[in-house]
Design an enzyme around this catalytic site. Structure first.
Site, mmCIF file in Angstrom:
data_model
loop_
_atom_site.group_PDB
_atom_site.id
_atom_site.type_symbol
_atom_site.label_atom_id
_atom_site.label_comp_id
_atom_site.label_asym_id
_atom_site.label_seq_id
_atom_site.Cartn_x
_atom_site.Cartn_y
_atom_site.Cartn_z
ATOM 1 N N LYS A 1 8.125 0.232 -6.180
ATOM 2 C CA LYS A 1 8.782 1.082 -5.185
ATOM 3 C C LYS A 1 8.646 2.568 -5.537
ATOM 4 O O LYS A 1 8.575 3.421 -4.646
ATOM 5 C CB LYS A 1 10.250 0.686 -5.052
ATOM 6 C CG LYS A 1 10.459 -0.700 -4.442
ATOM 7 C CD LYS A 1 9.904 -0.792 -3.034
ATOM 8 C CE LYS A 1 10.271 -2.089 -2.349
ATOM 9 N NZ LYS A 1 9.805 -2.166 -0.938
ATOM 10 N N SER B 1 10.696 2.026 0.892
ATOM 11 C CA SER B 1 10.800 1.974 -0.566
ATOM 12 C C SER B 1 12.144 1.333 -0.917
ATOM 13 O O SER B 1 12.521 0.312 -0.334
ATOM 14 C CB SER B 1 10.658 3.375 -1.168
ATOM 15 O OG SER B 1 10.728 3.335 -2.573
ATOM 16 N N TYR C 1 9.728 -4.260 -9.912
ATOM 17 C CA TYR C 1 10.223 -3.781 -8.618
ATOM 18 C C TYR C 1 10.346 -2.263 -8.613
ATOM 19 O O TYR C 1 9.892 -1.596 -7.681
ATOM 20 C CB TYR C 1 11.566 -4.439 -8.308
ATOM 21 C CG TYR C 1 12.065 -4.170 -6.918
ATOM 22 C CD1 TYR C 1 11.439 -4.741 -5.810
ATOM 23 C CD2 TYR C 1 13.170 -3.355 -6.691
ATOM 24 C CE1 TYR C 1 11.894 -4.502 -4.522
ATOM 25 C CE2 TYR C 1 13.630 -3.113 -5.415
ATOM 26 C CZ TYR C 1 12.995 -3.692 -4.336
ATOM 27 O OH TYR C 1 13.450 -3.445 -3.057
ATOM 28 N N ASP D 1 -0.950 -12.273 4.631
ATOM 29 C CA ASP D 1 -0.501 -11.857 3.305
ATOM 30 C C ASP D 1 -0.960 -10.419 3.120
ATOM 31 O O ASP D 1 -2.150 -10.159 2.952
ATOM 32 C CB ASP D 1 -1.106 -12.763 2.233
ATOM 33 C CG ASP D 1 -0.663 -12.376 0.824
ATOM 34 O OD1 ASP D 1 0.082 -11.384 0.677
ATOM 35 O OD2 ASP D 1 -1.074 -13.069 -0.131
ATOM 36 N N ARG E 1 4.187 -13.460 6.100
ATOM 37 C CA ARG E 1 3.388 -14.545 5.525
ATOM 38 C C ARG E 1 3.649 -15.904 6.160
ATOM 39 O O ARG E 1 2.737 -16.697 6.325
ATOM 40 C CB ARG E 1 3.648 -14.637 4.009
ATOM 41 C CG ARG E 1 2.953 -13.569 3.213
ATOM 42 C CD ARG E 1 2.983 -13.849 1.728
ATOM 43 N NE ARG E 1 4.310 -13.753 1.143
ATOM 44 C CZ ARG E 1 4.570 -13.904 -0.146
ATOM 45 N NH1 ARG E 1 3.584 -14.195 -0.990
ATOM 46 N NH2 ARG E 1 5.797 -13.771 -0.620
ATOM 47 N N GLY F 1 15.281 -9.665 7.694
ATOM 48 C CA GLY F 1 15.820 -8.488 7.040
ATOM 49 C C GLY F 1 15.646 -7.190 7.805
ATOM 50 O O GLY F 1 15.772 -7.134 9.037
#
Length: 284
Positions: free
Chosen positions: A157, A139, A153, A61, A32, A11
């Protein structure tokens, strides 16, 4: 320059890592899953002109403060002190609050918020002592407005906003620059999983906006860092929410509430009809 990227296996994090690697910077990827990290490193070193010795990985982690500190200490021992931290690790599990287990809620808070704090803590003291360093917290546009099905979520954020502002107040005098950005929907492996779980009520607000590519988001973040920006927004709608939220959100939330009630009413009607049909079938 040494750039550390959490959530660097895919990503936005991976796209940012590629940009810095192509410039000749030393890049440390943290995530991870060891297999995904290996694949990410292979993608980077396959790019033209990349020295494989300047890209390293560490499986960690970030929800664990001890693991994160240990991993970053190893990275800094190999590539030198961290000059730029990109805190990109994050997860999202959209579902209504009463349908979300405590463990799923807590995991999003732990990784998205505490994971960022753990990574920042691991590099901040050294940056402060050197009076140099940049930290970018990833964020989300979800920090700017409450979204149905995204309680954990949005909370995680949004917490980063207060954290970034408070830390910036502490860090500025020591030459450490704190930044935060608010990406929109972005075409990543996580997004493709998330979109299949996204509630219909959330699509009222989110579904009409075309997702950005990870590369476009990464390019804007890196450019914003170079320009010394404290906050980076993406697109007119999210920028408007950021700057004019108190004016925009009341009518927006009223509109969404009306649409949400309509969807819930339709779902209740369909559910009742289904129960009635099954009742008649049982009677046969």
């Amino acid at each position: 320059m040494h750039v550390i990227v959490t959530g660097g296996s895919s990503g936005i994090g991976l796209a940012i890592a590629k940009l810095y690697a192509t410039r000749g910077d030393r890049v440390s990827l943290l995530a991870r899953h060891p297999g995904r990290l290996e694949q990410a490193r292979a993608e980077i070193i396959s790019l033209s002109g990349i020295d494989s010795a300047r890209v390293q990985i560490a499986s960690v982690d970030v929800a664990s403060a001890d693991q994160t500190t240990a991993a970053i200490e190893i990275c800094e021992a190999s590539f030198g002190p961290c000059d730029i931290l990109i805190a990109s690790a994050g997860i999202v599990e959209p579902r209504a609050f009463d349908a979300m287990s405590a463990s799923i809620f807590e995991e999003q808070i732990s990784i998205n918020f505490l994971g960022t704090a753990n990574a920042v803590r691991s590099v901040y003291r050294g940056m402060k002592a050197r009076r140099s360093g940049r930290i970018m917290m990833i964020s989300s546009g979800a920090a700017l407005v409450g979204i149905f099905g995204y309680t954990a979520y949005c909370a995680s954020k949004s917490a980063l906003v207060g954290f970034a502002e408070a830390l910036s107040a502490e860090a500025e005098a020591f030459g450490v620059r704190i930044s935060i950005c608010f990406p929109p929907d972005t075409l990543t492996p996580q997004y493709r999983r998330e979109i299949s779980m996204r509630p219909a009520e959330a699509k009222i607000l989110m579904g009409s906006v075309k997702p950005w590519s990870a590369e476009a988001v990464a390019a804007r973040i890196v450019r914003g860092l170079e320009q010394g920006k404290a906050k980076i927004h993406f697109g007119f709608s999210l920028a408007a929410l950021a700057y004019f939220g108190p004016l925009i959100k009341p009518p927006l939330m009223w509109f969404i509430s009306r649409k949400t009630r309509k969807i819930i009413g339709q779902e209740a009607t369909e559910s009742l009809a289904d129960v009635t049909d099954r009742g008649f079938d049982h009677g046969k």
